[in-house]
Design a protein around this motif. Structure first.
Motif, PDB file in Angstrom:
ATOM      1  N   ALA A 188       2.245   7.312   6.288  1.00 13.73           N
ATOM      2  CA  ALA A 188       2.221   5.987   6.903  1.00 13.73           C
ATOM      3  C   ALA A 188       3.632   5.421   6.946  1.00 13.73           C
ATOM      4  O   ALA A 188       4.426   5.629   6.032  1.00 13.73           O
ATOM      5  CB  ALA A 188       1.309   5.053   6.126  1.00 13.73           C
ATOM      6  N   LEU A 234       0.601   6.060  11.728  1.00 17.25           N
ATOM      7  CA  LEU A 234      -0.135   6.911  10.801  1.00 17.25           C
ATOM      8  C   LEU A 234      -0.128   8.334  11.346  1.00 17.25           C
ATOM      9  O   LEU A 234      -0.489   8.560  12.503  1.00 17.25           O
ATOM     10  CB  LEU A 234      -1.570   6.424  10.630  1.00 17.25           C
ATOM     11  CG  LEU A 234      -2.359   7.018   9.459  1.00 17.25           C
ATOM     12  CD1 LEU A 234      -1.745   6.577   8.136  1.00 17.25           C
ATOM     13  CD2 LEU A 234      -3.818   6.587   9.520  1.00 17.25           C
ATOM     14  N   CYS A 255       4.402  -1.479   8.061  1.00 14.99           N
ATOM     15  CA  CYS A 255       3.424  -0.794   7.219  1.00 14.99           C
ATOM     16  C   CYS A 255       3.984  -0.578   5.816  1.00 14.99           C
ATOM     17  O   CYS A 255       5.111  -0.118   5.656  1.00 14.99           O
ATOM     18  CB  CYS A 255       3.058   0.543   7.845  1.00 14.99           C
ATOM     19  SG  CYS A 255       1.937   1.529   6.850  1.00 14.99           S
ATOM     20  N   ALA A 267      -0.767   3.590   3.181  1.00 12.35           N
ATOM     21  CA  ALA A 267      -2.097   3.980   3.664  1.00 12.35           C
ATOM     22  C   ALA A 267      -2.754   4.843   2.604  1.00 12.35           C
ATOM     23  O   ALA A 267      -2.085   5.596   1.898  1.00 12.35           O
ATOM     24  CB  ALA A 267      -2.001   4.732   4.985  1.00 12.35           C
ATOM     25  N   ARG A 268      -4.075   4.757   2.519  1.00  5.09           N
ATOM     26  CA  ARG A 268      -4.815   5.528   1.532  1.00  5.09           C
ATOM     27  C   ARG A 268      -6.085   6.099   2.174  1.00  5.09           C
ATOM     28  O   ARG A 268      -6.719   5.444   2.993  1.00  5.09           O
ATOM     29  CB  ARG A 268      -5.219   4.649   0.342  1.00  5.09           C
ATOM     30  CG  ARG A 268      -4.041   4.161  -0.487  1.00  5.09           C
ATOM     31  CD  ARG A 268      -3.394   5.298  -1.259  1.00  5.09           C
ATOM     32  NE  ARG A 268      -2.324   4.828  -2.112  1.00  5.09           N
ATOM     33  CZ  ARG A 268      -1.048   4.796  -1.742  1.00  5.09           C
ATOM     34  NH1 ARG A 268      -0.709   5.175  -0.524  1.00  5.09           N
ATOM     35  NH2 ARG A 268      -0.124   4.369  -2.573  1.00  5.09           N
ATOM     36  N   TYR A 285      -9.249   6.004   6.783  1.00  2.00           N
ATOM     37  CA  TYR A 285      -8.034   5.554   6.120  1.00  2.00           C
ATOM     38  C   TYR A 285      -7.947   4.036   6.185  1.00  2.00           C
ATOM     39  O   TYR A 285      -8.469   3.402   7.102  1.00  2.00           O
ATOM     40  CB  TYR A 285      -6.797   6.174   6.779  1.00  2.00           C
ATOM     41  CG  TYR A 285      -6.834   7.675   6.781  1.00  2.00           C
ATOM     42  CD1 TYR A 285      -6.398   8.415   5.684  1.00  2.00           C
ATOM     43  CD2 TYR A 285      -7.343   8.376   7.871  1.00  2.00           C
ATOM     44  CE1 TYR A 285      -6.469   9.795   5.671  1.00  2.00           C
ATOM     45  CE2 TYR A 285      -7.416   9.756   7.875  1.00  2.00           C
ATOM     46  CZ  TYR A 285      -6.978  10.463   6.770  1.00  2.00           C
ATOM     47  OH  TYR A 285      -7.056  11.832   6.769  1.00  2.00           O
ATOM     48  N   ILE A 290      -4.960   1.005   6.024  1.00  5.00           N
ATOM     49  CA  ILE A 290      -3.521   0.808   6.175  1.00  5.00           C
ATOM     50  C   ILE A 290      -3.202  -0.655   5.917  1.00  5.00           C
ATOM     51  O   ILE A 290      -3.859  -1.542   6.471  1.00  5.00           O
ATOM     52  CB  ILE A 290      -3.040   1.194   7.583  1.00  5.00           C
ATOM     53  CG1 ILE A 290      -3.666   2.519   8.021  1.00  5.00           C
ATOM     54  CG2 ILE A 290      -1.519   1.278   7.636  1.00  5.00           C
ATOM     55  CD1 ILE A 290      -3.469   2.800   9.501  1.00  5.00           C
ATOM     56  N   LYS A 350      -8.472  -0.512   9.313  1.00  2.00           N
ATOM     57  CA  LYS A 350      -9.404   0.516   8.827  1.00  2.00           C
ATOM     58  C   LYS A 350      -9.673   1.494   9.961  1.00  2.00           C
ATOM     59  O   LYS A 350      -9.973   1.093  11.078  1.00  2.00           O
ATOM     60  CB  LYS A 350     -10.703  -0.128   8.363  1.00  2.00           C
ATOM     61  CG  LYS A 350     -11.775   0.872   7.931  1.00  2.00           C
ATOM     62  CD  LYS A 350     -11.355   1.631   6.685  1.00  2.00           C
ATOM     63  CE  LYS A 350     -12.481   2.556   6.200  1.00  2.00           C
ATOM     64  NZ  LYS A 350     -12.745   3.661   7.172  1.00  2.00           N
TER      65      LYS A 350
END
Length: 227
Positions: free
Chosen positions: A12, A27, A50, A53-54, A61, A63, A81
């Motif tokens: 990200a 992303l 940004c 992100a996970r 994901y 962000i 999302k």
């Protein structure tokens, strides 16, 4: 950068090469060897940045960053999302993959007998844009609202039945309520009333946003919480 359950990585960051404005969230999903699957940019006409992100439990994901395109004045929190392919359905652009050719290294000796030289040809980079899709409305609450002392809302949080009561002689003329997807779920105009009720008790629990107009002049926005 973070690991993904399939053994790859999600990266990200912020890009000025793709997107809708000067800077956008970006992303990138790659496999374990660094080969890209897809690249997405998210944002509006102004600056987005940004932070991270996970991966999520649903293989999508989340962000996090900030935006100058949406929300109130200045910078606002911006949360995106996506699904497993990076699709959010909102203010996103699919960017073409960046491809790099291998650098060519050429050795050419100088005429001096005591030294040589190396000439490097930099890698060429081919980039492409994409097609922007704006598929949703961004909803939020203005942080600076000069008209929020014209009425009261009770009980809030509540069970879905909310009473709006003017605290002066100004009358409600219009009311709209939206869900978090920006869909209008309630509206009423030409009210001309000092008090009225909004019933969204059959809706799911969560946060909703309202917009009121008093005396066809004073506009106020806020949130309703259904418990």
């Amino acid at each position: 950068i973070d690991h993904t359950p399939d053994g790859g990585y999600v990266i990200a960051g912020t890009t000025a090469s793709f997107g809708a404005g000067s800077d956008d969230m970006c992303l990138l999903k790659i496999d374990s060897d660094g080969n890209p699957f897809w690249t997405k940019a998210y944002g509006g006409a102004n600056h987005e940045y940004c932070f991270a992100a996970r991966p999520c439990a649903d293989a999508g994901y989340i962000i996090a960053g900030y935006s100058k395109s949406f929300g109130g004045f200045g910078e606002d929190a911006y949360l995106v999302k996506t699904d497993s392919n990076g699709a959010s359905g909102c203010n996103e652009i699919s960017a073409s993959m960046m491809q790099s050719s291998t650098a060519t290294l050429t050795y050419k000796p100088f005429t001096q007998v005591f030294s040589g030289g190396v000439m490097n040809a930099p890698a060429s980079i081919i980039g492409g844009g994409g097609t922007q899709k704006v598929l949703c409305s961004v909803v939020g609450i203005e942080e600076d609202n000069a008209n929020d002392n014209l009425f009261t809302v009770s009980p809030n949080p509540g069970n879905g039945m909310f009473t709006f009561q003017s605290i002066n002689t100004k009358r409600f003329t219009d009311m709209e309520v939206y869900n978090i997807m920006g869909e209008k779920i309630f509206s009423s105009d030409h009210l001309l009333s000092l008090s009225f009720d909004v019933n969204i008790s059959l809706r799911s629990k969560g946060v909703y946003f309202y917009k009121t107009v008093l005396d066809n002049k004073y506009v106020t926005t806020g949130k309703l919480i259904v418990e």
